[in-house]
Design an enzyme around this catalytic site. Structure first.
Site, PDB file in Angstrom:
ATOM      1  N   CYS A 114       0.838  -1.204   0.000  1.00 45.49           N
ATOM      2  CA  CYS A 114       0.000   0.000   0.000  1.00 45.49           C
ATOM      3  C   CYS A 114       0.877   1.259   0.000  1.00 45.49           C
ATOM      4  O   CYS A 114       1.555   1.517  -0.985  1.00 45.49           O
ATOM      5  CB  CYS A 114      -0.983  -0.037   1.161  1.00 45.49           C
ATOM      6  SG  CYS A 114      -2.395   1.065   0.947  1.00 45.49           S
ATOM      7  N   HIS A 117      -3.596  -5.470  -0.079  1.00 41.07           N
ATOM      8  CA  HIS A 117      -3.238  -5.936   1.262  1.00 41.07           C
ATOM      9  C   HIS A 117      -3.207  -7.460   1.316  1.00 41.07           C
ATOM     10  O   HIS A 117      -4.247  -8.103   1.479  1.00 41.07           O
ATOM     11  CB  HIS A 117      -4.247  -5.411   2.288  1.00 41.07           C
ATOM     12  CG  HIS A 117      -4.110  -3.961   2.576  1.00 41.07           C
ATOM     13  ND1 HIS A 117      -3.324  -3.465   3.603  1.00 41.07           N
ATOM     14  CD2 HIS A 117      -4.626  -2.880   1.956  1.00 41.07           C
ATOM     15  CE1 HIS A 117      -3.381  -2.145   3.607  1.00 41.07           C
ATOM     16  NE2 HIS A 117      -4.163  -1.768   2.612  1.00 41.07           N
ATOM     17  N   GLU A 155      -2.172  -9.247   3.705  1.00 41.27           N
ATOM     18  CA  GLU A 155      -2.530  -9.708   5.060  1.00 41.27           C
ATOM     19  C   GLU A 155      -4.046  -9.787   5.237  1.00 41.27           C
ATOM     20  O   GLU A 155      -4.537 -10.551   6.061  1.00 41.27           O
ATOM     21  CB  GLU A 155      -1.928  -8.790   6.120  1.00 41.27           C
ATOM     22  CG  GLU A 155      -2.670  -7.504   6.404  1.00 41.27           C
ATOM     23  CD  GLU A 155      -2.518  -6.447   5.327  1.00 41.27           C
ATOM     24  OE1 GLU A 155      -3.155  -5.387   5.455  1.00 41.27           O
ATOM     25  OE2 GLU A 155      -1.761  -6.668   4.369  1.00 41.27           O
TER      26      GLU A 155
END
Length: 373
Positions: free
Chosen positions: A252, A336, A338
Site C-alpha cells: 500500500c 493488502h 494480510e
C-alpha cells in the site's frame, strides 16, 4: 425527538440522517466509501483511514459486535463513520459489546439512516470530496463550502506511526524483519510472526542509520494514510536504504514510497479502491486474485525507471497493483496480502518475501554484495 445530523459535501450536496457514536460534531474529513461486506472492526481501526469520513456501502454494520482481538491498531484513526443501519443487538460468541458504545468510548461520531448508496453514487461520479458532519441544518453558505474545499489531510503518517521501536517474537529463530511503521495494520506483524520471524517495528521518523543498526535480514514497508508524495523526507531516507543486501517488501503506502524512491510518480484516483472485492491480475502467471484494498493514490506505470516493471494490474481499471525491481531484491504491492478480515488469496506473498530474505542471507554468507533472485 432525536436531533437530526447532516453530512455536507463540498459540492453543496447534503444528506440528513441520525446520530450515533460520540457527540463530536462538527467533524470534517475526506469522504470515502468501502464496499467490504464484513471486516468493519478492521476498517474502524485501520490507521490508513486517518482524516477520512468512511461510508460503508453494505447496508448493515455491527451485527457481530465489537471484538478487540480483531482490531488492526490500538484505536480508530478515522474522523467519522457512516452506515445505512447499525445493529443494536449483535450476536456473536466473541462479541464484547456493540458498535455505538465502542464509537462513543473512542470519540468517533457516527451517522446512520441516510441513503448510503445514493451518497456512494455521488462519490463515484464526482470523485472523492471533503465533507462536514454537523448538527447545523441547511441551508449552507459559501463560508462552509470554502472551508470544506480547503481541507487537506496533512502529516498523516507522523500522526499514526508508533513513537518507539517495539519488538515482537524476540525469541523467534527465523529471519529478523524490520517493519517500518507508516500506520501499520497489526495483521502484517501477525503474518510475519506466524512464519517464524522476529519483528522489530520502527517509527516512521527512524533514520536509515537507526534501521540498519537493527541488522535486519529484511525490511518491510507498511501501509499508511495520506498522499504518498507528501512524504519527501521518508522517500529520501528510503533511498539510502536501497541496496542489494537488504531485501524489501512494500504494501500500500509502502509500495508507493518504494516507487517514489526509484524516481517514479504517484497520482490520485477519482475515488480510490476500498473494499475486499478488488480483482488483480498477476502479469507473470495470468492468475486473477480477489484482494482487500484501501488507497486513494496509485503509481504511474509510465514513470517507472528501467529495471522496474509492473507485476500486478487491477482488472477493473488497469491501474498498477504491484512492482518488481530487477536491480534489487525488492517488490511491492498496492493491495493488502494480510487481508484481515479477508480475502486470503495473496497471503503467499509473505512466503515469497521470506524466500527472498533467506536467499539473500545465504548468499551474504558467501559474498557480501551478492543478490540471489
Amino acid at each position: 425527538m432525536e436531533q437530526p445530523i447532516y453530512l455536507l459535501l463540498e459540492n453543496g450536496s447534503w444528506f440528513q440522517g441520525k446520530h450515533f457514536g460520540a457527540p463530536a460534531c462538527p467533524a470534517m474529513g475526506e469522504v470515502v466509501f468501502t464496499t467490504a461486506m464484513t471486516g468493519y472492526l478492521e476498517t474502524l481501526t485501520d490507521p490508513s483511514y486517518y482524516g477520512q469520513i468512511v461510508v460503508q456501502t453494505f447496508p448493515l454494520m455491527g451485527n457481530y459486535g465489537v471484538i478487540p482481538q480483531d482490531f488492526e491498531s490500538g484505536r480508530p484513526r478515522l474522523t467519522a463513520y457512516i452506515v445505512k443501519e447499525w445493529c443494536q443487538d449483535p450476536s456473536n460468541f466473541r462479541s464484547g459489546g456493540e458498535l455505538d458504545t465502542f464509537l462513543k468510548s473512542r470519540g468517533v461520531p457516527g451517522m446512520y439512516g441516510l441513503d448510503t448508496r445514493a451518497l456512494t453514487k455521488i462519490l463515484r461520479e464526482s470523485g472523492v470530496m471533503n465533507g462536514l458532519l454537523t448538527t447545523q441544518a441547511p441551508p449552507y453558505g459559501e463560508g462552509e463550502l470554502a472551508a470544506l474545499r480547503a481541507y487537506r489531510v496533512r502529516d498523516a503518517v507522523r500522526a499514526v506511526s508508533r513513537a518507539q521501536p517495539e519488538e515482537f517474537s524476540p525469541q523467534a529463530a527465523g529471519p529478523h524483519i524490520v517493519l517500518w511503521d507508516f500506520g501499520a495494520k497489526q495483521n502484517l506483524i501477525r503474518e510475519l510472526e506466524a512464519r517464524g520471524c522476529r519483528v522489530t517495528a520502527m517509527p516512521a521518523s527512524s533514520t536509515a542509520e537507526e534501521i540498519l543498526a537493527q541488522r535486519p535480514d529484511g525490511l518491510f514497508l507498511s501501509n499508511g494514510p495520506g498522499d504518498p508524495a507528501e512524504n519527501a523526507a521518508l522517500v529520501e531516507t528510503l533511498k539510502r536504504l536501497l541496496r542489494p543486501t537488504l531485501p524489501m517488501m512494500g504494501v500500500c503506502l509502502g509500495h508507493q514510497l518504494l516507487a517514489l524512491a526509484h524516481g517514479a510518480k504517484t497520482e490520485k484516483l477519482p475515488y480510490g479502491h476500498r473494499g475486499a472485492n478488488q480483482p488483480v491480475k498477476n502479469l507473470r502467471t495470468g492468475r486473477v486474485s480477489i484482494t482487500s484494498q484501501n488507497h486513494g493514490y496509485t503509481v504511474d506505470p509510465g514513470s517507472l525507471p528501467p529495471g522496474a516493471e509492473v507485476s500486478f494490474s487491477n482488472s477493473n481499471d488497469g491501474t498498477c497493483e504491484g512492482i518488481r525491481y530487477r536491480d534489487l531484491p525488492a517488490f511491492s504491492v498496492q493491495f493488502h496480502p494480510e487481508a484481515c478480515g479477508g480475502p486470503r488469496d495473496t497471503a503467499y506473498l509473505f512466503d515469497d518475501f521470506l524466500r527472498l530474505v533467506r536467499a539473500n542471507r545465504h548468499c551474504g554468507e558467501e559474498r557480501e554484495e551478492t543478490v540471489c533472485l
